[in-house]
Write a protein that holds these residues in place. Structure first.
Motif, PDB file in Angstrom:
ATOM      1  N   HIS A 217      -5.050   0.447   5.612  1.00 59.90           N
ATOM      2  CA  HIS A 217      -5.968   1.439   5.041  1.00 59.90           C
ATOM      3  C   HIS A 217      -5.980   2.760   6.001  1.00 59.90           C
ATOM      4  O   HIS A 217      -6.899   3.034   6.484  1.00 59.90           O
ATOM      5  CB  HIS A 217      -7.588   1.145   4.807  1.00 59.90           C
ATOM      6  CG  HIS A 217      -8.263   1.766   3.787  1.00 59.90           C
ATOM      7  ND1 HIS A 217      -7.829   2.455   2.617  1.00 59.90           N
ATOM      8  CD2 HIS A 217      -9.468   2.507   4.022  1.00 59.90           C
ATOM      9  CE1 HIS A 217      -8.726   3.255   2.030  1.00 59.90           C
ATOM     10  NE2 HIS A 217      -9.708   3.149   2.918  1.00 59.90           N
ATOM     11  N   ALA A 218      -4.857   3.535   5.897  1.00 61.71           N
ATOM     12  CA  ALA A 218      -4.629   4.542   6.557  1.00 61.71           C
ATOM     13  C   ALA A 218      -3.562   5.566   6.068  1.00 61.71           C
ATOM     14  O   ALA A 218      -2.798   5.020   5.187  1.00 61.71           O
ATOM     15  CB  ALA A 218      -4.397   4.078   8.061  1.00 61.71           C
ATOM     16  N   PRO A 219      -3.593   6.921   6.247  1.00 63.01           N
ATOM     17  CA  PRO A 219      -2.680   7.732   5.712  1.00 63.01           C
ATOM     18  C   PRO A 219      -1.351   7.210   6.089  1.00 63.01           C
ATOM     19  O   PRO A 219      -0.995   6.635   6.943  1.00 63.01           O
ATOM     20  CB  PRO A 219      -2.880   9.247   6.131  1.00 63.01           C
ATOM     21  CG  PRO A 219      -4.365   9.008   6.537  1.00 63.01           C
ATOM     22  CD  PRO A 219      -4.712   7.614   7.062  1.00 63.01           C
ATOM     23  N   TYR A 220      -0.183   7.538   5.021  1.00 60.46           N
ATOM     24  CA  TYR A 220       1.183   7.012   5.468  1.00 60.46           C
ATOM     25  C   TYR A 220       1.383   7.719   6.780  1.00 60.46           C
ATOM     26  O   TYR A 220       1.623   9.006   6.835  1.00 60.46           O
ATOM     27  CB  TYR A 220       2.016   7.455   4.198  1.00 60.46           C
ATOM     28  CG  TYR A 220       3.325   6.475   4.186  1.00 60.46           C
ATOM     29  CD1 TYR A 220       3.336   5.227   3.749  1.00 60.46           C
ATOM     30  CD2 TYR A 220       4.272   6.713   5.167  1.00 60.46           C
ATOM     31  CE1 TYR A 220       4.364   4.543   3.439  1.00 60.46           C
ATOM     32  CE2 TYR A 220       5.626   6.109   5.050  1.00 60.46           C
ATOM     33  CZ  TYR A 220       5.535   5.026   4.267  1.00 60.46           C
ATOM     34  OH  TYR A 220       6.675   4.244   4.299  1.00 60.46           O
ATOM     35  N   PRO A 221       1.963   6.808   7.647  1.00 59.12           N
ATOM     36  CA  PRO A 221       2.573   7.300   9.138  1.00 59.12           C
ATOM     37  C   PRO A 221       3.937   8.362   9.191  1.00 59.12           C
ATOM     38  O   PRO A 221       4.647   8.160   7.818  1.00 59.12           O
ATOM     39  CB  PRO A 221       2.617   6.148   9.708  1.00 59.12           C
ATOM     40  CG  PRO A 221       3.108   5.152   8.888  1.00 59.12           C
ATOM     41  CD  PRO A 221       2.738   5.451   7.537  1.00 59.12           C
ATOM     42  N   ALA A 222       4.061   8.678  10.268  1.00 57.59           N
ATOM     43  CA  ALA A 222       5.198   9.339  10.549  1.00 57.59           C
ATOM     44  C   ALA A 222       6.508   8.456  10.403  1.00 57.59           C
ATOM     45  O   ALA A 222       6.274   7.090  10.312  1.00 57.59           O
ATOM     46  CB  ALA A 222       5.457  10.089  11.896  1.00 57.59           C
ATOM     47  N   ALA A 223       7.667   9.002   9.873  1.00 60.68           N
ATOM     48  CA  ALA A 223       8.758   8.131   9.634  1.00 60.68           C
ATOM     49  C   ALA A 223       9.057   7.160  10.713  1.00 60.68           C
ATOM     50  O   ALA A 223       9.647   5.967  10.456  1.00 60.68           O
ATOM     51  CB  ALA A 223       9.793   8.951   9.255  1.00 60.68           C
ATOM     52  N   LYS A 224       8.947   7.690  12.086  1.00 55.91           N
ATOM     53  CA  LYS A 224       9.293   6.677  13.209  1.00 55.91           C
ATOM     54  C   LYS A 224       8.696   5.484  13.270  1.00 55.91           C
ATOM     55  O   LYS A 224       9.198   4.433  13.925  1.00 55.91           O
ATOM     56  CB  LYS A 224       9.095   7.458  14.351  1.00 55.91           C
ATOM     57  CG  LYS A 224       9.999   8.433  14.978  1.00 55.91           C
ATOM     58  CD  LYS A 224       9.877   9.261  16.131  1.00 55.91           C
ATOM     59  CE  LYS A 224      10.975  10.235  16.350  1.00 55.91           C
ATOM     60  NZ  LYS A 224      10.878  10.992  17.756  1.00 55.91           N
ATOM     61  N   ILE A 225       7.419   5.427  12.784  1.00 55.90           N
ATOM     62  CA  ILE A 225       6.595   4.193  12.729  1.00 55.90           C
ATOM     63  C   ILE A 225       6.319   3.380  11.371  1.00 55.90           C
ATOM     64  O   ILE A 225       5.234   2.578  11.597  1.00 55.90           O
ATOM     65  CB  ILE A 225       5.296   4.364  13.652  1.00 55.90           C
ATOM     66  CG1 ILE A 225       4.657   5.458  13.058  1.00 55.90           C
ATOM     67  CG2 ILE A 225       5.610   4.672  15.066  1.00 55.90           C
ATOM     68  CD1 ILE A 225       3.246   5.617  13.521  1.00 55.90           C
ATOM     69  N   GLU A 226       6.826   3.900  10.322  1.00 52.04           N
ATOM     70  CA  GLU A 226       6.531   3.384   9.040  1.00 52.04           C
ATOM     71  C   GLU A 226       6.950   1.867   9.011  1.00 52.04           C
ATOM     72  O   GLU A 226       6.317   1.107   8.063  1.00 52.04           O
ATOM     73  CB  GLU A 226       7.271   4.268   7.849  1.00 52.04           C
ATOM     74  CG  GLU A 226       8.912   4.093   7.855  1.00 52.04           C
ATOM     75  CD  GLU A 226       9.432   4.877   6.599  1.00 52.04           C
ATOM     76  OE1 GLU A 226       8.376   5.086   5.865  1.00 52.04           O
ATOM     77  OE2 GLU A 226      10.650   4.883   6.818  1.00 52.04           O
ATOM     78  N   HIS A 227       7.729   1.375   9.741  1.00 57.03           N
ATOM     79  CA  HIS A 227       8.226   0.100   9.805  1.00 57.03           C
ATOM     80  C   HIS A 227       7.060  -0.881   9.964  1.00 57.03           C
ATOM     81  O   HIS A 227       6.956  -1.979  10.046  1.00 57.03           O
ATOM     82  CB  HIS A 227       9.305  -0.129  10.575  1.00 57.03           C
ATOM     83  CG  HIS A 227       9.295   0.049  11.996  1.00 57.03           C
ATOM     84  ND1 HIS A 227       9.515   1.476  12.465  1.00 57.03           N
ATOM     85  CD2 HIS A 227       9.308  -0.701  13.060  1.00 57.03           C
ATOM     86  CE1 HIS A 227       9.170   1.535  13.764  1.00 57.03           C
ATOM     87  NE2 HIS A 227       9.049   0.364  14.355  1.00 57.03           N
ATOM     88  N   HIS A 228       6.178  -0.433  10.971  1.00 57.75           N
ATOM     89  CA  HIS A 228       4.824  -0.739  11.313  1.00 57.75           C
ATOM     90  C   HIS A 228       3.905  -1.021  10.339  1.00 57.75           C
ATOM     91  O   HIS A 228       2.922  -1.675  10.189  1.00 57.75           O
ATOM     92  CB  HIS A 228       4.272  -0.230  12.591  1.00 57.75           C
ATOM     93  CG  HIS A 228       4.887  -0.533  13.647  1.00 57.75           C
ATOM     94  ND1 HIS A 228       5.245  -1.600  14.544  1.00 57.75           N
ATOM     95  CD2 HIS A 228       5.470   0.561  14.497  1.00 57.75           C
ATOM     96  CE1 HIS A 228       5.905  -1.366  15.253  1.00 57.75           C
ATOM     97  NE2 HIS A 228       6.311  -0.360  15.779  1.00 57.75           N
ATOM     98  N   TYR A 229       3.960   0.076   9.305  1.00 60.88           N
ATOM     99  CA  TYR A 229       3.150   0.427   8.207  1.00 60.88           C
ATOM    100  C   TYR A 229       3.238  -0.869   6.869  1.00 60.88           C
ATOM    101  O   TYR A 229       2.460  -1.419   6.293  1.00 60.88           O
ATOM    102  CB  TYR A 229       2.850   1.716   7.799  1.00 60.88           C
ATOM    103  CG  TYR A 229       1.953   1.913   6.730  1.00 60.88           C
ATOM    104  CD1 TYR A 229       0.506   2.411   7.008  1.00 60.88           C
ATOM    105  CD2 TYR A 229       2.268   2.328   5.169  1.00 60.88           C
ATOM    106  CE1 TYR A 229      -0.271   2.920   5.996  1.00 60.88           C
ATOM    107  CE2 TYR A 229       1.398   2.780   4.342  1.00 60.88           C
ATOM    108  CZ  TYR A 229       0.194   3.008   4.755  1.00 60.88           C
ATOM    109  OH  TYR A 229      -0.736   3.250   3.633  1.00 60.88           O
ATOM    110  N   VAL A 230       4.620  -0.618   6.417  1.00 60.32           N
ATOM    111  CA  VAL A 230       5.185  -1.270   5.386  1.00 60.32           C
ATOM    112  C   VAL A 230       5.165  -2.793   5.676  1.00 60.32           C
ATOM    113  O   VAL A 230       5.948  -3.188   6.603  1.00 60.32           O
ATOM    114  CB  VAL A 230       6.434  -0.627   5.018  1.00 60.32           C
ATOM    115  CG1 VAL A 230       7.159  -1.607   3.713  1.00 60.32           C
ATOM    116  CG2 VAL A 230       6.337   0.631   4.542  1.00 60.32           C
ATOM    117  N   PRO A 231       4.681  -3.832   4.898  1.00 61.02           N
ATOM    118  CA  PRO A 231       4.898  -5.064   5.148  1.00 61.02           C
ATOM    119  C   PRO A 231       6.335  -5.524   5.270  1.00 61.02           C
ATOM    120  O   PRO A 231       7.195  -5.085   4.364  1.00 61.02           O
ATOM    121  CB  PRO A 231       4.165  -5.578   3.986  1.00 61.02           C
ATOM    122  CG  PRO A 231       3.270  -4.631   3.369  1.00 61.02           C
ATOM    123  CD  PRO A 231       3.947  -3.435   3.525  1.00 61.02           C
TER     124      PRO A 231
END
Length: 340
Positions: free
Chosen positions: A311-325
């Motif tokens: 539950h956070a704004p979509y992150p920068a591209a460098k760390i999106e792999h931590h955000y997307v399941p």
């Protein structure tokens, strides 16, 4: 693309199976819709000569002309407002929002006009338009280019919402969306545009409003949709290597949701995991968990587990792999369901 033709017997017509990407399947489906009905037209930013940023409409303006494949100004509210007028006058517009977050300037038009016209006119006015939205992450995009707003639109009655996970579904679902008299939000998983698959161009895989069981299992039901389905397939295969049998359901339709198919599966497995790219907080998984808890409470061996983004704004591209399941996050959800 490679094509093969097979005939089951002399009494049936040959079925043509073509290997294509999801982007190619959407292009082919739109081409077929344009050919089938002169009232169908496409409108969006850069969709004509350029063919769209993802090339979904490539070659269609050349084939059908500038009056049916229309390059629009950079004005999403204007695109949707014009589409509403066209639909009222009897056309079947297909409108492209270039990226997911770009749809919000048109949110007022969609919620207050598109979704409500049929009810407001006591059923006299239909609004047969499609709003195509590339959504989800995984392609290294900048801010406002990687969002999952599906639950925002699913909350409002009056909108059908479809999202394919395979080229086969993309080819047929876009045609179904164009053909129905209801407004359709068509979410396209952008990171799957280049995924290849077999498309049977003569026979569709059931009603796109019905969920489909992608893999039969006995230990736990895993429900997903759109961009996360291929990840869920990998997770189910990895679980099988550990002796866990996963039944995988692809929703395909987010409004309406095919709760009957989910319920039938959970009655067999006794456990349910719901996974999507969108944040778990107030995501579609919340509604599915609540509804299934009401419908099959005494069949559940464990709480319904939700897996999603934070539950956070979509992150920068460098760390999106931590955000997307990913596969590990899905397997952890399956382990939690089996721990009870």
């Amino acid at each position: 693309m490679t094509a093969t033709t097979t005939t089951e017997n002399t009494a049936t017509a040959p079925a043509t199976t073509i290997t294509m990407t999801m982007a190619g399947a959407l292009n082919a489906g739109l081409r077929r819709a344009l050919e089938a009905d002169p009232r169908v037209l496409l409108m969006g930013e850069d969709i004509g000569r350029l063919g769209g940023v993802f090339r979904i409409t490539e070659g269609l303006q050349e084939a059908f002309g500038v009056n049916r494949v229309i390059d629009a100004p950079l004005a999403e509210s204007g695109i949707v407002g014009t589409g509403i007028g066209l639909a009222i006058r009897g056309f079947r517009p297909v409108l492209e929002m270039q990226f997911d977050a770009f749809v919000f300037p048109a949110y007022d038009q969609i919620i207050n006009q598109v979704a409500k016209l049929h009810t407001r006119t006591a059923g006299h006015q239909v609004t047969p338009l499609v709003i195509r939205i590339p959504y989800g992450g995984g392609i290294g995009s900048p801010e406002h280019h990687s969002e999952s707003p599906e639950s925002v639109f699913a909350h409002h009655a009056g909108l059908r919402i479809l999202t394919p996970s395979t080229p086969q579904d993309a080819y047929w679902a876009i045609q179904e969306a164009v053909a129905v008299d209801d407004p359709v939000i068509f979410f396209e998983p952008k990171r799957r545009y280049w995924m290849k698959g077999e498309v049977n161009t003569s026979e569709r895989d059931g009603d796109p409003q019905r969920a489909v069981v992608r893999q039969v299992g006995t230990d736990v039901t895993l429900v997903s949709y759109g961009p996360l389905v291929p990840t869920a397939v990998e997770a189910a295969e990895a679980a099988a290597e550990e002796g866990v049998s996963v039944e995988l359901i692809d929703l395909r339709s987010l409004n309406p949701i095919d709760f009957d198919t989910i319920e039938a599966s959970v009655r067999r497995t006794g456990r349910l995991v719901v996974a999507h790219e969108a944040p778990t907080f107030l995501g579609l998984g919340s509604e599915i968990a609540a509804r299934l808890s009401e419908r099959v409470f005494y069949h559940l061996e464990a709480p319904v587990i939700r897996v999603g983004a934070f539950h956070a704004p979509y992150p920068a591209a460098k760390i999106e792999h931590h955000y997307v399941p990913d596969v590990d996050r899905l397997l952890e959800g399956i382990d939690r369901a089996l721990a009870y």
